[in-house]
Enzyme design. Structure first.
Site, mmCIF file in Angstrom:
data_model
loop_
_atom_site.group_PDB
_atom_site.id
_atom_site.type_symbol
_atom_site.label_atom_id
_atom_site.label_comp_id
_atom_site.label_asym_id
_atom_site.label_seq_id
_atom_site.Cartn_x
_atom_site.Cartn_y
_atom_site.Cartn_z
ATOM 1 N N LEU A 74 0.844 -1.196 0.000
ATOM 2 C CA LEU A 74 0.000 0.000 0.000
ATOM 3 C C LEU A 74 0.877 1.243 0.000
ATOM 4 O O LEU A 74 1.595 1.518 0.962
ATOM 5 C CB LEU A 74 -0.914 0.009 1.223
ATOM 6 C CG LEU A 74 -1.769 1.265 1.449
ATOM 7 C CD1 LEU A 74 -2.628 1.557 0.222
ATOM 8 C CD2 LEU A 74 -2.647 1.113 2.671
ATOM 9 N N HIS B 215 6.952 2.263 11.058
ATOM 10 C CA HIS B 215 7.595 3.461 10.509
ATOM 11 C C HIS B 215 6.615 4.631 10.605
ATOM 12 O O HIS B 215 5.392 4.438 10.535
ATOM 13 C CB HIS B 215 7.959 3.192 9.043
ATOM 14 C CG HIS B 215 8.772 4.249 8.385
ATOM 15 N ND1 HIS B 215 8.212 5.392 7.847
ATOM 16 C CD2 HIS B 215 10.107 4.348 8.162
ATOM 17 C CE1 HIS B 215 9.157 6.137 7.324
ATOM 18 N NE2 HIS B 215 10.325 5.537 7.495
#
Length: 336
Positions: free
Chosen positions: A126, A230
């Site tokens: 994604l 992240h």
């Protein structure tokens, strides 16, 4: 209008550009252009196949601006992982330590290399470029994956997983990899990342740790990133949690990012969507949602306004045209 559609071989230039924008640590895109080109060819064949059972096909999706034709994002659904190519992760176990003589009782966490998700479906890859952000595009791409699974339920597994990118610094280094995995693989993070994306992962079995790794023995700065995503993946994690995915203490063996999973039938978008009959209509004051073609071949989705009357959904002419839907055709609708 932004639409999500099945990828085509002709998307190669846009796909390569998205891979460059994604940067280091985005494992599924960390491959050379020829590998991306092969992926598009295989995906095109998968969408066109009869699909009567679960296979190891990958269905690549592209996010396109229908007005300009520009591809501004992507995502993918791997119908089955961990079978011909092991799907390695670290599983975090809690070990109870107790001694009557020493009058001590405490728990210690340790990681073990496992392939626990063989046969599951994976959603991933994604990514939305800068040009497509801030428009709800990420959510559209994410939810489109579950509408695809609903459209071809027999092609996908009973459980769905997603692995999120872990903490990787701007210089491309990973604190988890440097402390945990580098001593075993003796290569840079970027090289290990590319090998994982482009090979059958035999090198992980050959070189990876064969024994438990105790988290308490790692530096505090490394312990703090285990199971953390992240900064650019925080939104993706929130979307997955909203869908019903849970973190069950599995992490990526290279960057320590979290793996989350859910039973397929309990995924919110899939569970709340329903098959409908699409009709062209003048829509004013209707409800908003996501509509998709309820078929795998030429799969398409977009956000839209709609008028609902039982199992019939009235859609604007532009939506019908963008999705290549004919009046009276079966579709699938998720109401926001």
């Amino acid at each position: 209008m932004l639409i999500v559609r099945a990828a085509r071989r002709t998307d190669i230039d846009a796909f390569v550009q998205l891979a460059k924008e994604a940067g280091t640590g985005f494992t599924s895109l960390a491959v050379p252009p020829e590998a991306l080109e092969a992926r598009l060819a295989k995906s095109e064949a998968a969408f066109a196949s009869p699909g009567t059972k679960q296979t190891e096909d990958t269905y690549q999706l592209m996010l396109e601006d229908s007005e300009t034709g520009r591809v501004v994002g992507c995502s993918a659904v791997k119908a089955m992982v961990g079978v011909s190519k092991p799907y390695w992760d670290f599983k975090i176990l809690t070990l109870a330590q107790h001694s009557v003589e020493a009058d001590r009782r405490f728990d210690m966490d340790a990681m073990m290399l496992v392939n626990d998700f063989a046969g599951a479906t994976e959603v991933g890859t994604l990514f939305v470029s800068e040009a497509g952000r801030g428009t709800g595009a990420g959510r559209l791409v994410a939810q489109s994956r579950y509408l695809l699974i609903a459209a071809g339920r027999e092609r996908f597994g009973e459980k769905v997983l997603a692995e999120l990118r872990g903490v990787v610094h701007d210089d491309g280094s990973s604190p988890f990899y440097d402390a945990v995995s580098r001593p075993f693989f003796r290569m840079d993070f970027a090289e290990a990342d590319k090998l994982s994306a482009s090979t059958d992962n035999q090198f992980i079995l050959d070189l990876g740790p064969q024994h438990l790794i105790y988290l308490d023995l790692l530096p505090k700065a490394v312990q703090d990133v285990v199971g953390k995503t992240h900064k650019d993946g925080a939104g993706a994690l929130r979307l997955l949690e909203w869908e019903g995915f849970h973190y069950n203490r599995y992490v990526d063996i290279f960057d320590g990012g979290p793996l989350v999973s859910a039973w397929t039938e309990q995924i919110r978008t899939l569970n709340e969507s329903r098959a409908v009959t699409a009709r062209a209509a003048s829509v004013a004051g209707g409800v908003s949602g996501i509509v998709s073609t309820d078929r795998v071949d030429n799969f398409r989705t977009c956000q839209t306004q709609a008028m609902i009357d039982g199992d019939v959904v009235g859609l604007p002419y532009e939506t019908m045209q963008a999705l290549d839907l004919q009046d009276g055709e079966r579709a699938r609708f998720w109401r926001r």
